[in-house]
Design a protein around this motif. Structure first.
Motif, mmCIF file in Angstrom:
data_model
loop_
_atom_site.group_PDB
_atom_site.id
_atom_site.type_symbol
_atom_site.label_atom_id
_atom_site.label_comp_id
_atom_site.label_asym_id
_atom_site.label_seq_id
_atom_site.Cartn_x
_atom_site.Cartn_y
_atom_site.Cartn_z
ATOM 1 N N THR A 189 0.874 -1.221 -0.277
ATOM 2 C CA THR A 189 0.015 -0.371 -0.059
ATOM 3 C C THR A 189 0.918 1.251 -0.103
ATOM 4 O O THR A 189 0.099 2.187 -0.222
ATOM 5 C CB THR A 189 -1.128 0.281 1.245
ATOM 6 N N GLN A 190 1.982 1.370 0.349
ATOM 7 C CA GLN A 190 2.655 2.339 -0.236
ATOM 8 C C GLN A 190 4.379 1.810 0.141
ATOM 9 O O GLN A 190 4.831 0.384 0.106
ATOM 10 C CB GLN A 190 3.232 2.785 1.613
ATOM 11 N N THR A 191 5.088 2.726 -0.787
ATOM 12 C CA THR A 191 6.480 1.861 -0.988
ATOM 13 C C THR A 191 7.174 1.994 0.469
ATOM 14 O O THR A 191 8.821 1.597 0.340
ATOM 15 C CB THR A 191 7.157 2.747 -1.944
ATOM 16 N N TYR A 206 -0.585 0.369 -4.203
ATOM 17 C CA TYR A 206 -1.433 -0.091 -4.402
ATOM 18 C C TYR A 206 -2.954 -0.371 -3.469
ATOM 19 O O TYR A 206 -2.722 -0.445 -1.502
ATOM 20 C CB TYR A 206 -2.009 -1.579 -4.773
ATOM 21 N N ARG A 207 -3.968 0.361 -2.874
ATOM 22 C CA ARG A 207 -4.939 0.422 -2.090
ATOM 23 C C ARG A 207 -6.387 0.137 -2.916
ATOM 24 O O ARG A 207 -6.464 0.774 -3.871
ATOM 25 C CB ARG A 207 -4.981 1.690 -1.861
ATOM 26 N N LYS A 208 -7.636 0.160 -1.461
ATOM 27 C CA LYS A 208 -8.854 0.081 -1.827
ATOM 28 C C LYS A 208 -9.548 0.935 -2.369
ATOM 29 O O LYS A 208 -9.555 2.427 -0.945
ATOM 30 C CB LYS A 208 -9.589 -1.172 -0.969
ATOM 31 N N ILE A 249 6.923 7.513 -4.479
ATOM 32 C CA ILE A 249 8.831 7.624 -4.285
ATOM 33 C C ILE A 249 9.321 7.703 -3.042
ATOM 34 O O ILE A 249 8.888 8.400 -1.932
ATOM 35 C CB ILE A 249 9.415 8.883 -4.556
ATOM 36 N N GLU A 250 9.629 6.905 -2.225
ATOM 37 C CA GLU A 250 10.138 6.503 -0.574
ATOM 38 C C GLU A 250 11.260 7.019 -1.133
ATOM 39 O O GLU A 250 12.508 7.233 -1.548
ATOM 40 C CB GLU A 250 10.202 5.033 -0.853
ATOM 41 N N GLY A 251 12.133 7.669 -0.475
ATOM 42 C CA GLY A 251 13.515 8.045 0.191
ATOM 43 C C GLY A 251 13.859 7.989 2.178
ATOM 44 O O GLY A 251 13.242 8.123 2.898
ATOM 45 N N PRO A 306 3.101 7.200 12.218
ATOM 46 C CA PRO A 306 3.916 5.481 12.933
ATOM 47 C C PRO A 306 4.972 5.453 12.565
ATOM 48 O O PRO A 306 6.417 5.078 14.140
ATOM 49 C CB PRO A 306 2.910 4.104 13.065
ATOM 50 N N TYR A 307 5.979 5.660 11.795
ATOM 51 C CA TYR A 307 7.276 5.453 11.233
ATOM 52 C C TYR A 307 8.693 6.371 11.634
ATOM 53 O O TYR A 307 9.447 6.149 11.464
ATOM 54 C CB TYR A 307 7.591 4.275 10.377
ATOM 55 N N THR A 308 7.351 7.674 11.729
ATOM 56 C CA THR A 308 8.188 8.719 12.213
ATOM 57 C C THR A 308 8.129 9.476 13.401
ATOM 58 O O THR A 308 6.805 9.889 14.032
ATOM 59 C CB THR A 308 8.340 9.729 10.782
HETATM 60 N N1 DAH Z 1 3.783 5.904 3.209
HETATM 61 C C1 DAH Z 1 3.473 6.959 3.546
HETATM 62 C C2 DAH Z 1 1.901 7.141 2.842
HETATM 63 O O1 DAH Z 1 2.029 6.404 2.012
HETATM 64 C C3 DAH Z 1 4.281 8.280 3.164
HETATM 65 C C4 DAH Z 1 5.037 8.489 4.143
HETATM 66 C C5 DAH Z 1 5.079 9.438 5.445
HETATM 67 C C6 DAH Z 1 6.365 8.022 4.019
HETATM 68 C C7 DAH Z 1 6.156 9.550 6.163
HETATM 69 C C8 DAH Z 1 7.433 8.190 4.745
HETATM 70 C C9 DAH Z 1 6.996 8.934 5.536
HETATM 71 O O2 DAH Z 1 8.576 7.479 4.508
HETATM 72 O O3 DAH Z 1 8.283 9.049 6.904
HETATM 73 O O4 DAH Z 1 0.666 8.452 3.229
#
Ligand code: DAH
Length: 340
Positions: free
Chosen positions: A170-172, A196-198, A212-214, A252-254
């Motif tokens: 659902t996210q990179t 992909y998301r519903k 794009i993930e950074g 949740p991850y930052t």
């Molecule tokens: N994964 C989040 C989304 O799909 C976006 C995102 C937010 C990515 C914060 C990150 C982050 O790496 O630190 O909306």
């Protein structure tokens, strides 16, 4: 009498050879004149009836006739193959002045153009490109990102499952985990890819989209590094003078987390239709990598810190080209695509 026959044969033969219209009839003539069952052989068979004095004279004449016919055949066949080659060359000639069949070259999709630019910008800052799977485990997509089974943030992303532990990502952000598990700091990667998301499809939503993930992890990284990297990206994409606004948020991850808005370049922040009166347009999520996420990947959070962000390529592209409907990006309408 035999002499007469030989003379007539020579005359007829030369006429036949010289009058042959093509190589096939020439070959026929050769066989019927000089072949084993040909006319000359038939005449030679009568040599036995001659007297011993006549025989060498007729023999010599017969050889002369054969030589004459052979050289006529040779000459005619040389002339003929030359003529046939000339005709083939003429028949198969290509008129290079005719206009060619038009070849419509394809071009890169607008999202690819934006992605290429983003990649170039980050390569310039020492990042490299990492890839991760689209079919992902719930561990990499959620749990490792501090989003356990009961976390409310998981709800809207609880979507396309293959089985209890396997989903279309659902996210990179999942790639962050995979990279941190496999490498030691300093880490600097971006990771573009499909998600992909519903979602109901409308002008701003699609069940299939791109991010794009950074991720950067090193000693002493701070929010200032995050802001600098994102400002560099946005300036590279949209030009000098673009303004970013970091708004407190929760992921949740930052920790801390921020959503990043771009000042509307239509109205310069005053509020207009493009930004729905806000003056700012929400672009992406970001933050400092949560210590628990670092630790889970074997990175000492007392020594290292990191920043991360995730941005939608569709959103970047719509802004870049002032497109007002995301569906245009997926419909493959050549009239739309050929504008880029
Ligand atoms: N994964 C989040 C989304 O799909 C976006 C995102 C937010 C990515 C914060 C990150 C982050 O790496 O630190 O909306």
């Amino acid at each position: 009498m035999l002499k007469q026959e030989l003379e007539t044969l020579r005359e007829r033969a030369l006429a036949a050879v010289n009058g042959a219209p093509d190589t096939a009839s020439l070959e026929n003539a050769r066989i019927s004149l000089l072949g084993k069952k040909g006319e000359l052989t038939a005449i030679l068979k009568q040599m036995g009836t001659l007297s011993p004095e006549e025989r060498p004279v007729m023999g010599a004449l017969a050889n002369e006739v054969r030589a004459d016919i052979e050289s006529a055949l040779e000459k005619a066949s040389a002339v003929m193959s030359e003529r046939e080659l000339a005709k083939r060359l003429e028949d198969e000639a290509i008129d290079v002045t005719l206009p060619g069949t038009p070849f419509r070259a394809g071009r890169r999709h607008p999202m690819q153009l934006v992605l290429d630019d983003v990649v170039k910008i980050f390569l310039g800052m020492g990042f490299s490109v990492a890839e991760g799977p689209e079919v992902e485990t719930t561990y990499y997509c959620f749990d490792a990102l501090n989003t356990g089974p009961d976390h409310p943030a998981r709800d809207p992303q609880d979507t396309f499952y293959f089985d209890a532990d396997t989903i279309l990502r659902t996210q990179t952000s999942s790639v962050q985990i995979r990279v941190m598990e496999q490498s030691k700091p300093p880490i600097r990667i971006i990771s573009p890819g499909k998600c992909y998301r519903k979602d109901e499809v409308d002008a701003t939503h699609s069940a299939h989209f791109h991010q794009i993930e950074g991720l950067a992890v090193d000693k002493g990284l701070t929010m200032a590094d995050l802001k600098g990297a994102l400002q560099t990206m946005m300036t590279g994409l949209y030009g000098e003078g673009v303004k970013l606004r970091f708004r407190p948020h929760h992921f949740p991850y930052t920790e801390p987390s921020a959503e990043v808005d771009l000042q509307c370049f239509e109205c310069k922040g005053a509020g207009c239709r493009m930004c729905k009166g806000e003056g700012w347009i929400e672009m992406l999520g970001s933050g400092m990598v949560h210590p628990a996420v670092l630790e889970r990947c074997g990175i000492d959070s007392e020594v290292y810190s990191g920043f991360a962000f995730g941005v939608g390529i569709e959103r970047l592209t719509l802004m870049r080209y002032k497109i007002n409907d995301l569906r245009l990006l997926f419909e493959n309408d050549a009239r739309f695509l050929k504008q880029f």
